[in-house]
Design a protein around this motif. Sequence first.
Motif, PDB file in Angstrom:
ATOM      1  N   THR A 526     -37.475  -0.622  -3.587  1.00 15.35           N
ATOM      2  CA  THR A 526     -38.406   0.980  -4.688  1.00 15.35           C
ATOM      3  C   THR A 526     -39.196   0.353  -3.788  1.00 15.35           C
ATOM      4  O   THR A 526     -39.503   0.200  -2.570  1.00 15.35           O
ATOM      5  N   GLY A 527     -40.366   1.760  -3.777  1.00 17.36           N
ATOM      6  CA  GLY A 527     -41.310   2.105  -2.986  1.00 17.36           C
ATOM      7  C   GLY A 527     -42.713   2.498  -2.981  1.00 17.36           C
ATOM      8  O   GLY A 527     -42.676   0.728  -4.558  1.00 17.36           O
ATOM      9  N   ASN A 569     -46.190  -6.057  -4.020  1.00 20.85           N
ATOM     10  CA  ASN A 569     -45.902  -7.009  -2.852  1.00 20.85           C
ATOM     11  C   ASN A 569     -43.942  -6.775  -2.855  1.00 20.85           C
ATOM     12  O   ASN A 569     -43.614  -7.431  -2.162  1.00 20.85           O
ATOM     13  N   ARG A 570     -43.769  -5.581  -3.790  1.00 19.03           N
ATOM     14  CA  ARG A 570     -42.741  -5.668  -4.263  1.00 19.03           C
ATOM     15  C   ARG A 570     -41.905  -4.403  -2.511  1.00 19.03           C
ATOM     16  O   ARG A 570     -40.796  -4.245  -3.155  1.00 19.03           O
ATOM     17  N   PHE A 571     -42.612  -3.612  -2.476  1.00 17.08           N
ATOM     18  CA  PHE A 571     -42.567  -2.764  -0.993  1.00 17.08           C
ATOM     19  C   PHE A 571     -43.292  -3.139   0.093  1.00 17.08           C
ATOM     20  O   PHE A 571     -44.497  -2.889  -0.542  1.00 17.08           O
ATOM     21  N   GLN A 572     -42.829  -3.237   1.320  1.00 17.48           N
ATOM     22  CA  GLN A 572     -44.417  -2.773   2.203  1.00 17.48           C
ATOM     23  C   GLN A 572     -43.882  -2.069   3.832  1.00 17.48           C
ATOM     24  O   GLN A 572     -42.611  -2.742   3.864  1.00 17.48           O
ATOM     25  N   LEU A 573     -44.192  -1.321   3.873  1.00 17.40           N
ATOM     26  CA  LEU A 573     -43.996  -0.597   5.292  1.00 17.40           C
ATOM     27  C   LEU A 573     -44.475  -1.113   6.534  1.00 17.40           C
ATOM     28  O   LEU A 573     -45.808  -1.359   7.039  1.00 17.40           O
ATOM     29  N   THR A 694     -38.919  -5.238   1.757  1.00 17.63           N
ATOM     30  CA  THR A 694     -39.637  -4.225   3.942  1.00 17.63           C
ATOM     31  C   THR A 694     -38.859  -3.337   4.109  1.00 17.63           C
ATOM     32  O   THR A 694     -37.077  -3.444   4.475  1.00 17.63           O
ATOM     33  N   ALA A 695     -39.419  -2.472   5.037  1.00 17.96           N
ATOM     34  CA  ALA A 695     -39.012  -1.221   5.592  1.00 17.96           C
ATOM     35  C   ALA A 695     -39.832  -2.278   6.852  1.00 17.96           C
ATOM     36  O   ALA A 695     -41.481  -1.720   7.877  1.00 17.96           O
ATOM     37  N   ARG A 717     -39.427 -11.063   6.764  1.00 17.32           N
ATOM     38  CA  ARG A 717     -40.491 -10.746   5.632  1.00 17.32           C
ATOM     39  C   ARG A 717     -39.908 -10.216   4.681  1.00 17.32           C
ATOM     40  O   ARG A 717     -40.060  -9.719   3.520  1.00 17.32           O
ATOM     41  N   ALA A 718     -38.496 -10.119   4.595  1.00 16.21           N
ATOM     42  CA  ALA A 718     -37.637  -9.055   3.079  1.00 16.21           C
ATOM     43  C   ALA A 718     -37.093 -10.092   2.652  1.00 16.21           C
ATOM     44  O   ALA A 718     -36.447 -11.186   3.197  1.00 16.21           O
TER      45      ALA A 718
END
Length: 749
Positions: A526-527, A569-573, A694-695, A717-718
Amino acid sequence: MNDTKDLFDDLPEPFESGPLEPGSLKPGPPETHPALEDIDALIALLDRWVARGWLRALDRALVVFLHREINDGPPLLLLAAALASHQLGRGHVSLDLAQTLAAPNLALSLPPEGDDLSDPPPLPSQVLEGLELERWCAALDHPLLVADGHDNQPGSTPLVRLTGPGSARLYLRRYWQYEQDIRVRIAARLDDVSSDKNPASRNPALLAAALDALFPTTVEIDWQKAACALAARSPFAVITGGPGTGKTTTVVKLLALLQSQQLAQADRALRIRLAAPTGKAAARLNESIAGQVADLALAALSDDPESLRSVIPQEVTTLHRLLGSRPDTRHFRHHAGNPLALDVLVIDEASMVDIEMMAAVLGALPPRARLILLGDKDQLASVEAGAVLGDLCQRAEGGHYHHATCQWLAQATGTAVPEHYQNTEGQPLDQAIAMLRVSHRFDASSGIGQLAQAVNRPLRHEHDGQAKKRAIREVFTTGYTDIARLPLADADDPAFERLVVDGYPAGFKHRGIGRQHRGNDLAPATGYRHYLDVLHRQRPDQRAPGEASFDQVKARHDDWALAVLDAHNRFQLLCALRKGPWGVEGLSLRIAKALRRERLIAANDRELERGWYLGRPVLVTRNDYGLGLMNGDIGITLALPHPEDPSRSVLRVAFPTANIDKPVKWVLPSRLQAVDTVFAMTVHKSQGSEFTHTALVLPEAPNPILTRELVYTGITRAKHWFTLVESGRGILDEAVTREVVRVSGLGLS
């Protein structure tokens, strides 16, 4: 090193010396740059470097200070002092003169692609051209300014040098002292390993039954079990390993082991404290340990398992709070004269602990207390000077256990140490370090794990760089379901917005559908849309029918806040840089505007840049003990009913806590003085965190900050999904073949 006063506060009193007389400095060879032989020319050069941002004003101020106090200091010495000071700001504890002569331009903070402004100042390579190490070392021979660190008695000189065959390092005295303090205090604990003070060293059979109760029997060595045995044997121990190797699991079992041994021999339990460098790392360890302690099977270890469980600590604090920070000073309430009241100290995420903090911790420990460090030796080191964990673990891969240690481990664990981890010439420090080598999070089918392993391959030979690049390409082309690569055509490529809004599911095999983890279906990547959807869809009514009090309303909003925080917390750039179009500052605003276009947030341009709005995620950038918030904490801006008028909403920032009774801390935005919007976060700030997806975005141009350690830290971190975003060609290849080499003399051989 926050200001000029801090830099100079441990320098000696002013010396009695007259003003510099013209002609008092001996001229150098005709080809020597004027700055190396004339103090006025040197200061003029430093001024130009400072103006261009290549050198800090603080570094130039040190030269002026030293020259004012001792006016016959050679310019070569003063230049070395400026560069040594500058290295501290770049993470190095000292200046390596030979290394500087070999690569002069790395001594300053030069732009990665040069400087396009007119009339640039001379580069260090031009200034130092033709300079020989012998001449530079000779210039350091000034007894009022420089002491010889080999004597271990540097006196009151502001600078200390360490020289060897073909090498020389120059320190600011305080940092030389930190290094010496760490060496001496760790060495003293290592001396106790085989002494009569430590009953575990005399009789490994005392531990064998307890270890067997905590770990299942295996044919091959169980490194978690071996780590517990080594740490129980030594007053100083390091447990290192990559993500998912079970560092926390190991330390929980180790604490149960130590407490059971203590209670069997004494009337009181050990006083154990758990600490981490940042509030975020402390909160994460707190959550992880609490669950593991509750699930720990202790019946085989104690006749009263619940009493044993009750003395295994679960509360984690920050190192600053543990030592007792004193406002507006670098000193702490606890030190050698006022030691900590504890028997065992465990520090998690030890790779983030800088040399000054590690020296403070060791200085505040009682002589008989145990110190156990946990961390990943391959992660980024601290932002401040020093890479203590990395220095200590330089030989961890090879084990280097000597015969006595191997024999002891075989008796304690029931399994033999493989021959390739044995070394008859093993150092004392080697015997206190255990490396966990099996990842329970990333197996052979995990692209994240395989990618991290490929990036982390050491470069022992010149051809290793090409082999590493091929290995990374193979990981991306093998078809792993949990990794994606997103090359951007240009800065305006709409694929970037699709990633941060919706998670770029098209980049994953089968769009991420059908993946399982430990038998459970995983939701696709997700984003940021996900947490904002949760925010809007699960937002409670201001006051539900039958609710008589504000506390009841608040309880429902606490549940909502926890759901939003979990969804966030499901996505972080993650970014490598802070500034620039591909840095945190540029991307956070760009992402906010993309989310606004999707009508997920509502705010005008001014609010997006400097204001507060519903859904704004923020990162605390400085410890605030008054609010109980630590550097690295993440909160989400939400809306609460007004206590006096539930029909009105007021913005509050929700932070998660470890307190079961008060799981959410609600803070007025106006009270948060040091926060950043965190739609994008630097890799450094992400340490101690874990995100479902993580992106990592790499900038379009090479930069010295892009290293193997940074890429490895970003990847790890992913938890379940990882996307690599590339805005320029070849940047990944260059980054993974550049390693952080921090100049340090810390070693305990």
